[in-house]
Design an enzyme around this catalytic site. Sequence first.
Site, mmCIF file in Angstrom:
data_model
loop_
_atom_site.group_PDB
_atom_site.id
_atom_site.type_symbol
_atom_site.label_atom_id
_atom_site.label_comp_id
_atom_site.label_asym_id
_atom_site.label_seq_id
_atom_site.Cartn_x
_atom_site.Cartn_y
_atom_site.Cartn_z
ATOM 1 N N ASP A 283 41.197 40.431 38.669
ATOM 2 C CA ASP A 283 41.235 39.153 38.410
ATOM 3 C C ASP A 283 42.194 38.187 39.042
ATOM 4 O O ASP A 283 43.362 38.644 39.389
ATOM 5 C CB ASP A 283 41.566 39.297 36.819
ATOM 6 C CG ASP A 283 41.635 37.575 36.163
ATOM 7 O OD1 ASP A 283 40.454 37.209 36.168
ATOM 8 O OD2 ASP A 283 42.711 37.232 35.653
ATOM 9 N N GLU A 325 37.816 38.876 42.447
ATOM 10 C CA GLU A 325 37.662 37.419 41.747
ATOM 11 C C GLU A 325 38.124 36.399 42.663
ATOM 12 O O GLU A 325 39.558 36.161 42.051
ATOM 13 C CB GLU A 325 37.929 37.667 40.538
ATOM 14 C CG GLU A 325 37.129 36.239 39.625
ATOM 15 C CD GLU A 325 38.267 35.420 39.003
ATOM 16 O OE1 GLU A 325 37.665 34.288 38.683
ATOM 17 O OE2 GLU A 325 39.318 35.676 38.876
HETATM 18 C C1 GLC Z 1 40.105 34.341 35.930
HETATM 19 C C2 GLC Z 1 38.880 34.595 34.792
HETATM 20 C C3 GLC Z 1 39.320 33.434 33.852
HETATM 21 C C4 GLC Z 1 40.542 33.433 33.121
HETATM 22 C C5 GLC Z 1 41.548 33.447 34.462
HETATM 23 C C6 GLC Z 1 42.757 33.757 33.916
HETATM 24 O O1 GLC Z 1 39.584 33.282 36.482
HETATM 25 O O2 GLC Z 1 37.688 34.792 35.175
HETATM 26 O O3 GLC Z 1 38.105 33.437 32.711
HETATM 27 O O4 GLC Z 1 40.848 32.333 32.549
HETATM 28 O O5 GLC Z 1 41.096 34.528 35.403
HETATM 29 O O6 GLC Z 1 43.086 35.206 33.797
#
Ligand code: GLC
Length: 634
Positions: A283, A325
């Site tokens: 993440d 991500e």
């Molecule tokens: C990532 C997740 C998102 C979240 C953010 C903070 O971007 O996909 O949903 O709000 O991280 O953890």
Amino acid sequence: MTLLDADAGVDEERILAAIEAEHGPDEDLRRRVGDQFARLHSLFGRLYGTRDDAFEQLAAVVAEAAASARARPADLRERDRALEADPGWFESERMVGGVCYVDRYAGTLAGVREQIPYFRELGLTYLHLMPLFESPEGDDDGGYAVSSYRRVDPRLGTMQELAELATDLRAAGISLVVDFIFNHTSDEHEWARRAVAGEEGYEDFYLIFPDREMPDLYERTTREIFPDDHAGSFIQLPDGRWIWSTFYHFQWDLNYANPAVFRAMAGEMLFLANQGVAALRMDAVAFIWKRIGTACESLPEAHLLLQAFNAVVRIAAPAMLFKSEAIVHPDEVIEFISPDECQLSYNPLQMALTWEALATRDARLLQQALDTRHDLPPGTAWATYVRGHDDIGWTFADEDAIQFGVVGGPHRRFLNDFYVRQALGSFARGVPFQENPRTGDARVTGTTASLAGVESGDAGGEDRVVLAHAIAMSTGGIPLIYLGDEVGQVNDYSYRERPDEAGDTRWVHRPYRPVGLYEQRHDPTTVAGRLFHRISRLIAVRAATPELGGNALIPFHVQDPGVLGYQRPGPTADDPRVLVLANVGDDPVTVEALTLSGLESGAVDLVTGAAVEIGAGIVLPAHGFVWLRVRALR
Ligand code: GLC
């Protein structure tokens, strides 16, 4: 001893001797530690070389990885061996993912297990369960504020049940994916409490400053991520101090400049690996390292950290995958992808440009992205998707767009208006997310069906849903389906009545499992039935079409700007290949004979199974596409 004066060879022997003294000789483990140690040592040297505690922390990390390897259940070791012998397993045309929230889709982990027959019916081989860890009561950013990485949210089940679910999924041919939310913890995490209390060993786990001096310096160059929640990158603690908080005020960024933080998170990662998780969704990777004078995104040290996590996991769970991500500029997205960093990555550019093409009825930016930004290093793959649980941000590169005379800023505003304002005859029913009046930044939320025109009753709605999936499923990599989209689920506005969700419009596209739509899925007189039939057909065809695996893609340019084209080659140039043509426009388009003249006339439409003659050209209906098996003329 600092790492810079330590000798890597000697250190390794010392650590191995300590491990063997505790666990007895283990050739396999010796080999794996041997394979990773020099790399880890060098990464630690670059990240932490000047710190007095660097060697101590490195030794502890390796010892923990070794202990984790020894504790790894036999069935997982067996799977490791099978996957190590088949390193390209995740690039297969059979890989298709589903994404869902445990509570919303199935109530509990036990409920998810009951859905396994449905996952098989759909053809899934990968399941991403959204965050399921213990988190604060009330607003917890959809679980992205983690209070313990070792405890499952008790409303969903237990860690034991998660491990059992992983086993059951594995038996059904489905790999379990969970989030590794390692940029931040919730403010209720034990580390957070200890850090705020100034407990020894925890003071530097987060970035806490007594006054505004440092925050002001950092905020000169950082970006606001959730401006609806707070301005800047810091929030103020009740005692007046300031703590780094990129996302919501209850999510506090960890301080990776402290090697003890790396060690602690590596321990949590190893724990999850041994529960049977096949891949971790890493993440918010772009944010994990901060430096004054920069945007504090995608810094070189962020890559070193990911590589170090990767080296650690190879010791204990050698087949584990990392999925990046990184929702940032495409030049930065690609930097996170390599076999020794993240083997998988979301493709936010392709996702956003698919919606861009549907709005403009012009596929040229998407075509350009496939032509110039699709290639990946060997041994890695894209995760393609039509939409996820997050908003759609318009992450294309301005320098790419300007080649077609498209100016980034105004074009992003147009796209946002198109999707949320129902302007300009829009078919979409999106909702704005985190509009920032100061910067003009804005993003869009909505389910696929709502964004594509099903909710508004637009004649092209269903076809657009299928077209968007047909693109995501044919460019290569692992296509991810947000479960519910395959039966045409529309926006759920009831989040507005739930106080913990009302402030975050992403809840509009995270609805509960649409039981009624699933019941209609075999009824062709319903939207759900038609969409389910067409999308599951695409999954089945793809699984039987080896050309659609891997990532090799050869552009195929059609004169009409509304038509996207590419070929997915076979093993050699003499083999048949798959030609994909997709019309994003509202009118039928003829792809002329001349355009197809390099191909033999006899082709097969893989989706319908019918033989087609393409020698005289072919007509693509509005929002229509073909996956054609063709041969090049020789
Ligand atoms: C990532 C997740 C998102 C979240 C953010 C903070 O971007 O996909 O949903 O709000 O991280 O953890």
